[in-house]
Design a protein around this motif. Structure first.
Motif, PDB file in Angstrom:
ATOM      1  N   ARG A  54       0.853  -1.181   0.000  1.00  0.00           N
ATOM      2  CA  ARG A  54       0.000   0.000   0.000  1.00  0.00           C
ATOM      3  C   ARG A  54       0.896   1.240   0.000  1.00  0.00           C
ATOM      4  O   ARG A  54       1.687   1.463   0.875  1.00  0.00           O
ATOM      5  CB  ARG A  54      -0.917   0.024   1.212  1.00  0.00           C
ATOM      6  N   ARG A  55       0.759   1.979  -1.067  1.00  0.00           N
ATOM      7  CA  ARG A  55       1.400   3.276  -1.220  1.00  0.00           C
ATOM      8  C   ARG A  55       0.249   4.241  -1.436  1.00  0.00           C
ATOM      9  O   ARG A  55      -0.875   3.892  -1.103  1.00  0.00           O
ATOM     10  CB  ARG A  55       2.356   3.218  -2.411  1.00  0.00           C
ATOM     11  N   PRO A  56       0.455   5.391  -2.021  1.00  0.00           N
ATOM     12  CA  PRO A  56      -0.721   6.206  -2.313  1.00  0.00           C
ATOM     13  C   PRO A  56      -1.730   5.453  -3.185  1.00  0.00           C
ATOM     14  O   PRO A  56      -2.909   5.753  -3.176  1.00  0.00           O
ATOM     15  CB  PRO A  56      -0.148   7.422  -3.047  1.00  0.00           C
ATOM     16  N   THR A  57      -1.249   4.440  -3.924  1.00  0.00           N
ATOM     17  CA  THR A  57      -2.126   3.557  -4.694  1.00  0.00           C
ATOM     18  C   THR A  57      -1.721   2.118  -4.379  1.00  0.00           C
ATOM     19  O   THR A  57      -0.621   1.869  -3.892  1.00  0.00           O
ATOM     20  CB  THR A  57      -1.981   3.799  -6.210  1.00  0.00           C
ATOM     21  N   LEU A  58      -2.593   1.144  -4.665  1.00  0.00           N
ATOM     22  CA  LEU A  58      -2.277  -0.263  -4.443  1.00  0.00           C
ATOM     23  C   LEU A  58      -1.208  -0.699  -5.425  1.00  0.00           C
ATOM     24  O   LEU A  58      -1.299  -0.435  -6.617  1.00  0.00           O
ATOM     25  CB  LEU A  58      -3.533  -1.126  -4.629  1.00  0.00           C
ATOM     26  N   CYS A  59      -0.159  -1.387  -4.920  1.00  0.00           N
ATOM     27  CA  CYS A  59       0.944  -1.836  -5.758  1.00  0.00           C
ATOM     28  C   CYS A  59       1.197  -3.323  -5.530  1.00  0.00           C
ATOM     29  O   CYS A  59       0.811  -3.882  -4.513  1.00  0.00           O
ATOM     30  CB  CYS A  59       2.219  -1.057  -5.436  1.00  0.00           C
ATOM     31  N   LEU A  60       1.870  -3.954  -6.487  1.00  0.00           N
ATOM     32  CA  LEU A  60       2.225  -5.357  -6.429  1.00  0.00           C
ATOM     33  C   LEU A  60       3.736  -5.455  -6.415  1.00  0.00           C
ATOM     34  O   LEU A  60       4.403  -4.929  -7.291  1.00  0.00           O
ATOM     35  CB  LEU A  60       1.663  -6.093  -7.654  1.00  0.00           C
ATOM     36  N   GLY A  61       4.291  -6.134  -5.410  1.00  0.00           N
ATOM     37  CA  GLY A  61       5.729  -6.349  -5.324  1.00  0.00           C
ATOM     38  C   GLY A  61       6.028  -7.829  -5.398  1.00  0.00           C
ATOM     39  O   GLY A  61       5.280  -8.642  -4.891  1.00  0.00           O
TER      40      GLY A  61
END
Length: 103
Positions: A54-61
């Motif tokens: 979770r950053r300012p938008t949902l991200c995939l790592g």
């Protein structure tokens, strides 16, 4: 007259424009049930170790600190579309003690 005097900056902008065009086409295909989408997802790389960030938008790592912004996610069919491509997702498991990540 082009606003880009630097050829490198122009090349990066054109690359990003291409990514956004492909993203738009893929999202349109998903929303409208286009047949080629199933094939694109079936050919996508499988991520068996991943986490949602979770950053300012949902991200995939996936394994390293970098993460791609998630534009569309289907948790039942287990796929995700990031800026650059589709990914198939292995079943999500929680390791204990829970640290907020995937496998």
């Amino acid at each position: 007259m082009s606003r880009y005097s630097d050829a490198f900056e122009k090349a990066l902008t054109l690359k990003r424009l291409d990514q956004l065009t492909r993203l738009t086409e893929d999202l349109y295909g998903v929303v409208h049930g286009m047949a080629w989408i199933d094939d694109a997802i079936a050919k996508a790389p499988l991520l068996d170790t991943y986490r949602f960030v979770r950053r300012p938008t949902l991200c995939l790592g996936a394994g390293d600190p970098s993460a791609s912004q998630v534009f569309m996610l289907d948790p039942q069919k287990r796929w995700v579309r990031t800026l650059s491509r589709f990914y198939r997702l292995a079943p999500f498991t929680v390791s204990w003690p829970y640290s907020g990540g995937g496998q």
